[in-house]
Design an enzyme around this catalytic site. Structure first.
Site, PDB file in Angstrom:
ATOM      1  N   ASP A   1      -4.170  -6.990   6.022  1.00 62.36           N
ATOM      2  CA  ASP A   1      -4.475  -5.562   6.107  1.00 62.36           C
ATOM      3  C   ASP A   1      -5.266  -5.284   7.384  1.00 62.36           C
ATOM      4  O   ASP A   1      -6.129  -6.083   7.774  1.00 62.36           O
ATOM      5  CB  ASP A   1      -5.284  -5.132   4.878  1.00 62.36           C
ATOM      6  CG  ASP A   1      -5.344  -3.636   4.726  1.00 62.36           C
ATOM      7  OD1 ASP A   1      -6.112  -2.990   5.478  1.00 62.36           O
ATOM      8  OD2 ASP A   1      -4.635  -3.102   3.865  1.00 62.36           O
ATOM      9  N   ILE A   2      -4.997  -4.165   8.038  1.00 62.67           N
ATOM     10  CA  ILE A   2      -5.694  -3.838   9.287  1.00 62.67           C
ATOM     11  C   ILE A   2      -7.113  -3.317   9.049  1.00 62.67           C
ATOM     12  O   ILE A   2      -7.906  -3.283   9.977  1.00 62.67           O
ATOM     13  CB  ILE A   2      -4.904  -2.830  10.154  1.00 62.67           C
ATOM     14  CG1 ILE A   2      -4.706  -1.513   9.407  1.00 62.67           C
ATOM     15  CG2 ILE A   2      -3.584  -3.417  10.608  1.00 62.67           C
ATOM     16  CD1 ILE A   2      -4.172  -0.394  10.285  1.00 62.67           C
TER      17      ILE A   2
ATOM     18  N   HIS B   1       4.187  -1.458  -1.970  1.00 60.21           N
ATOM     19  CA  HIS B   1       3.454  -2.602  -1.446  1.00 60.21           C
ATOM     20  C   HIS B   1       2.338  -2.997  -2.390  1.00 60.21           C
ATOM     21  O   HIS B   1       1.821  -2.165  -3.122  1.00 60.21           O
ATOM     22  CB  HIS B   1       2.894  -2.306  -0.047  1.00 60.21           C
ATOM     23  CG  HIS B   1       2.042  -1.086   0.048  1.00 60.21           C
ATOM     24  ND1 HIS B   1       2.566   0.196   0.033  1.00 60.21           N
ATOM     25  CD2 HIS B   1       0.699  -0.942   0.154  1.00 60.21           C
ATOM     26  CE1 HIS B   1       1.581   1.069   0.151  1.00 60.21           C
ATOM     27  NE2 HIS B   1       0.434   0.408   0.203  1.00 60.21           N
TER      28      HIS B   1
ATOM     29  N   ASN C   1      -0.387   1.332  -5.579  1.00 63.42           N
ATOM     30  CA  ASN C   1      -0.598   2.767  -5.770  1.00 63.42           C
ATOM     31  C   ASN C   1       0.760   3.466  -5.816  1.00 63.42           C
ATOM     32  O   ASN C   1       1.708   3.032  -5.165  1.00 63.42           O
ATOM     33  CB  ASN C   1      -1.430   3.341  -4.624  1.00 63.42           C
ATOM     34  CG  ASN C   1      -2.783   2.663  -4.519  1.00 63.42           C
ATOM     35  OD1 ASN C   1      -3.405   2.311  -5.518  1.00 63.42           O
ATOM     36  ND2 ASN C   1      -3.239   2.455  -3.298  1.00 63.42           N
TER      37      ASN C   1
ATOM     38  N   GLY D   1      -2.970   7.536  -4.910  1.00 63.72           N
ATOM     39  CA  GLY D   1      -3.589   6.982  -3.706  1.00 63.72           C
ATOM     40  C   GLY D   1      -2.631   6.341  -2.726  1.00 63.72           C
ATOM     41  O   GLY D   1      -3.061   5.713  -1.765  1.00 63.72           O
ATOM     42  N   GLN D   2      -1.331   6.509  -2.921  1.00 62.76           N
ATOM     43  CA  GLN D   2      -0.358   5.922  -1.996  1.00 62.76           C
ATOM     44  C   GLN D   2      -0.357   6.705  -0.687  1.00 62.76           C
ATOM     45  O   GLN D   2      -0.263   7.928  -0.690  1.00 62.76           O
ATOM     46  CB  GLN D   2       1.033   5.922  -2.628  1.00 62.76           C
ATOM     47  CG  GLN D   2       2.072   5.182  -1.810  1.00 62.76           C
ATOM     48  CD  GLN D   2       3.416   5.074  -2.527  1.00 62.76           C
ATOM     49  OE1 GLN D   2       3.606   5.592  -3.626  1.00 62.76           O
ATOM     50  NE2 GLN D   2       4.352   4.395  -1.888  1.00 62.76           N
TER      51      GLN D   2
ATOM     52  N   HIS E   1      -1.425  -4.648  -2.535  1.00 59.85           N
ATOM     53  CA  HIS E   1      -2.636  -5.098  -1.870  1.00 59.85           C
ATOM     54  C   HIS E   1      -3.161  -6.282  -2.666  1.00 59.85           C
ATOM     55  O   HIS E   1      -3.251  -6.207  -3.896  1.00 59.85           O
ATOM     56  CB  HIS E   1      -3.717  -4.010  -1.890  1.00 59.85           C
ATOM     57  CG  HIS E   1      -3.429  -2.848  -1.007  1.00 59.85           C
ATOM     58  ND1 HIS E   1      -3.908  -2.757   0.278  1.00 59.85           N
ATOM     59  CD2 HIS E   1      -2.709  -1.722  -1.228  1.00 59.85           C
ATOM     60  CE1 HIS E   1      -3.506  -1.620   0.812  1.00 59.85           C
ATOM     61  NE2 HIS E   1      -2.771  -0.973  -0.085  1.00 59.85           N
TER      62      HIS E   1
END
Length: 112
Positions: free
Chosen positions: A29-30, A98, A85, A91-92, A100
């Site tokens: 994750d960035i 995907h 999400n 919260g998407q 997390h």
């Protein structure tokens, strides 16, 4: 298609790749929220969990198995969290399903 995650999986946008096979792509994750925080995405574009069909059962199982295996490889022996999400209210923010995967810190619910 103008999908961020499709472009990452295709190699058009750079990412810190953790794993790739013919079905999924995993990358760090960035903006990590834990010492270990990576995403597992399918290479097939599926906008939300609501778009999954019976044909996607093997794919989503493969995503979860990949998340578990990579979490172990990343040293999450004490536990980890998997979050997906769905839609704006869920919260998407990127409309390509995907997972997390977060680990190596105590996870509390509710967050705080």
């Amino acid at each position: 298609m103008d999908c961020l995650f499709c472009k990452i999986a295709a190699g058009q946008i750079p990412a810190r790749k953790l794993y790739e096979d013919d079905q999924v792509f995993a990358f760090h994750d960035i903006a990590p929220q834990a010492p270990v925080h990576f995403l597992v995405i399918p290479k097939k574009h599926v906008p939300t969990l609501n778009h999954l069909t019976d044909d996607d059962k093997a794919l989503t199982g493969h995503m979860l198995h990949t998340a578990q295996r990579l979490a172990a490889e990343q040293g999450c022996d004490e536990g980890f969290r998997v979050v997906m999400n769905c839609n704006h209210q869920g919260g998407q923010t990127v409309f390509h399903i995907h997972m997390h995967v977060l680990g190596q810190r105590q996870m509390h619910w509710p967050p705080g």
